[in-house]
Design an enzyme around this catalytic site. Structure first.
Site, PDB file in Angstrom:
ATOM      1  CG  PHE A  14      -1.742  -0.488   6.150  1.00 14.27           C
ATOM      2  CD1 PHE A  14      -1.597  -1.829   5.822  1.00 14.27           C
ATOM      3  CD2 PHE A  14      -0.826   0.080   7.029  1.00 14.27           C
ATOM      4  CE1 PHE A  14      -0.563  -2.592   6.360  1.00 14.27           C
ATOM      5  CE2 PHE A  14       0.207  -0.661   7.570  1.00 14.27           C
ATOM      6  CZ  PHE A  14       0.334  -2.011   7.240  1.00 14.27           C
ATOM      7  CG  PHE A  37      -8.678  11.753   1.602  1.00 17.23           C
ATOM      8  CD1 PHE A  37      -8.772  12.609   0.517  1.00 17.23           C
ATOM      9  CD2 PHE A  37      -7.574  11.883   2.444  1.00 17.23           C
ATOM     10  CE1 PHE A  37      -7.793  13.568   0.267  1.00 17.23           C
ATOM     11  CE2 PHE A  37      -6.593  12.832   2.204  1.00 17.23           C
ATOM     12  CZ  PHE A  37      -6.708  13.677   1.108  1.00 17.23           C
ATOM     13  CB  THR A  38      -5.850   7.606   2.484  1.00 15.46           C
ATOM     14  OG1 THR A  38      -6.415   7.452   3.794  1.00 15.46           O
ATOM     15  CG2 THR A  38      -5.354   9.026   2.304  1.00 15.46           C
ATOM     16  CG  ASP A  59     -15.206  13.458   6.109  1.00 19.33           C
ATOM     17  OD1 ASP A  59     -14.761  13.524   7.265  1.00 19.33           O
ATOM     18  OD2 ASP A  59     -14.619  13.936   5.117  1.00 19.33           O
ATOM     19  CB  THR A  93      -9.605  13.798   9.656  1.00 18.84           C
ATOM     20  OG1 THR A  93     -10.071  14.201   8.359  1.00 18.84           O
ATOM     21  CG2 THR A  93      -9.839  12.315   9.827  1.00 18.84           C
ATOM     22  CE1 TYR A 146      -1.788  10.969  11.317  1.00 17.55           C
ATOM     23  CE2 TYR A 146       0.468  10.930  12.125  1.00 17.55           C
ATOM     24  CZ  TYR A 146      -0.723  10.281  11.867  1.00 17.55           C
ATOM     25  OH  TYR A 146      -0.865   8.947  12.172  1.00 17.55           O
TER      26      TYR A 146
END
Length: 315
Positions: A14, A37-38, A59, A93, A146
């Protein structure tokens, strides 16, 4: 003028895709690195044939071997639905990804920006949240992959700065919305709009009194680019977000109005560790970047509703 070659990790996401747009529009060569992945190819489809744009499927948890002049690290699932799907990978990540991006920047002697998050403040005891506040975060909860991953990434960035004199920038991003959000990402703006357009009940978790501050995507991207181009001694962290504060109930009612929806509002139990308040203190951004958001929530929602209306019609 020297054309920069800029790496955007998470560039098909996004925020990443909007950043790629702006950097290319300014005449830069952009490499979008994403494992999808997203991220979505739909977000960057309009750029695929552009001479200044390249895509690398990769990745960030694996070492990166590219030659670039500047790095924006945006790679990480950012909505609870996505980052809780594979929490171990989410932490990797944030942490391994930060190490690989920092090692690349160190090898190339280039500036690197970390897209951190307001989630580092957790469920805050200070309101609004200044950058000097250390936060109140649960290290073992469902959101910890996260929250703590991003906190550790900030630690790594500042340690690389102190130990290796690497030029770093750290932005703490508050709730951002706009076109190219995914309809199923679980974020409140996309949830409410999709529910309203489809005639489904609008689900509010808690009693609707918890607050968020919503920044339109164009304002956020402007803040990131301004931060990247500050003098070397401006490292951050710097809050980027809209200080306008709205309750979830106010947001739901505004979405209903703008979509002309008849969706009822349903209240459900509040998820674990969901922050009750979230509002940025942005004086540091005003002073160091000359930045403040300019898009009002109503105006940004009109654009976002239009995007989702078109997206749902196609489907």
């Amino acid at each position: 003028m020297h054309r920069k070659r800029i790496l955007v990790t998470g560039g098909a996401g996004f925020l990443g895709s909007h950043l790629c747009d702006r950097l290319i529009a300014a005449g830069n060569e952009v490499i979008c690195l994403d494992n999808f992945f997203t991220g979505s190819r739909d977000n960057i489809r309009h750029l695929l044939s552009h001479d200044l744009f390249d895509v690398v499927r990769h990745d960030v948890t694996q070492p990166i071997h590219l030659e670039v002049d500047e790095i924006y690290n945006l790679a990480c699932p950012a909505s609870p639905v996505h980052y809780q799907r594979d929490p171990v990978q989410t932490t990797k990540t944030s942490v391994h990804g930060a190490i690989n991006v920092l090692d690349l920047a160190r090898r190339l002697h280039v500036r690197v920006l970390q897209a951190s998050t307001s989630e580092v403040y957790g469920d805050p005891e200070v309101h609004p949240q200044p950058e000097s506040y250390w936060g109140k975060v649960n290290p073992t909860g469902f959101r910890s992959c996260y929250d703590e991953g991003k906190r550790c990434a900030e630690t790594l960035f500042f340690d690389y700065n102190r130990q290796y004199q690497l030029e770093i920038k750290v932005a703490r991003i508050f709730n951002t919305y706009g076109p190219r959000m995914q309809p199923d990402d679980g974020r409140v703006v996309s949830n409410f709009i999709v529910q309203a357009l489809s005639g489904s009940p609008i689900t509010i978790y808690g009693d609707g009194s918890q607050t968020r501050s919503f920044c339109y995507v164009s304002d956020l991207i402007d803040g990131l680019i301004r931060l990247m181009n500050t003098p070397e001694d401006v490292t951050g962290p710097i809050n980027l977000g809209n200080p306008g504060e709205f309750t979830m109930l106010q947001l739901a009612e505004l979405v209903v109005e703008l979509t002309d929806s008849r969706s009822p509002i349903e209240f459900r139990p509040l998820p674990e560790d969901d922050p009750r308040q979230r509002q940025p203190e942005i004086e540091r951004a005003r002073t160091a970047l000359g930045w403040a958001p300019s898009v009002a929530l109503r105006d940004g929602l009109v654009e976002t509703v239009s995007y989702f209306r078109s997206l749902l019609a196609q489907r």
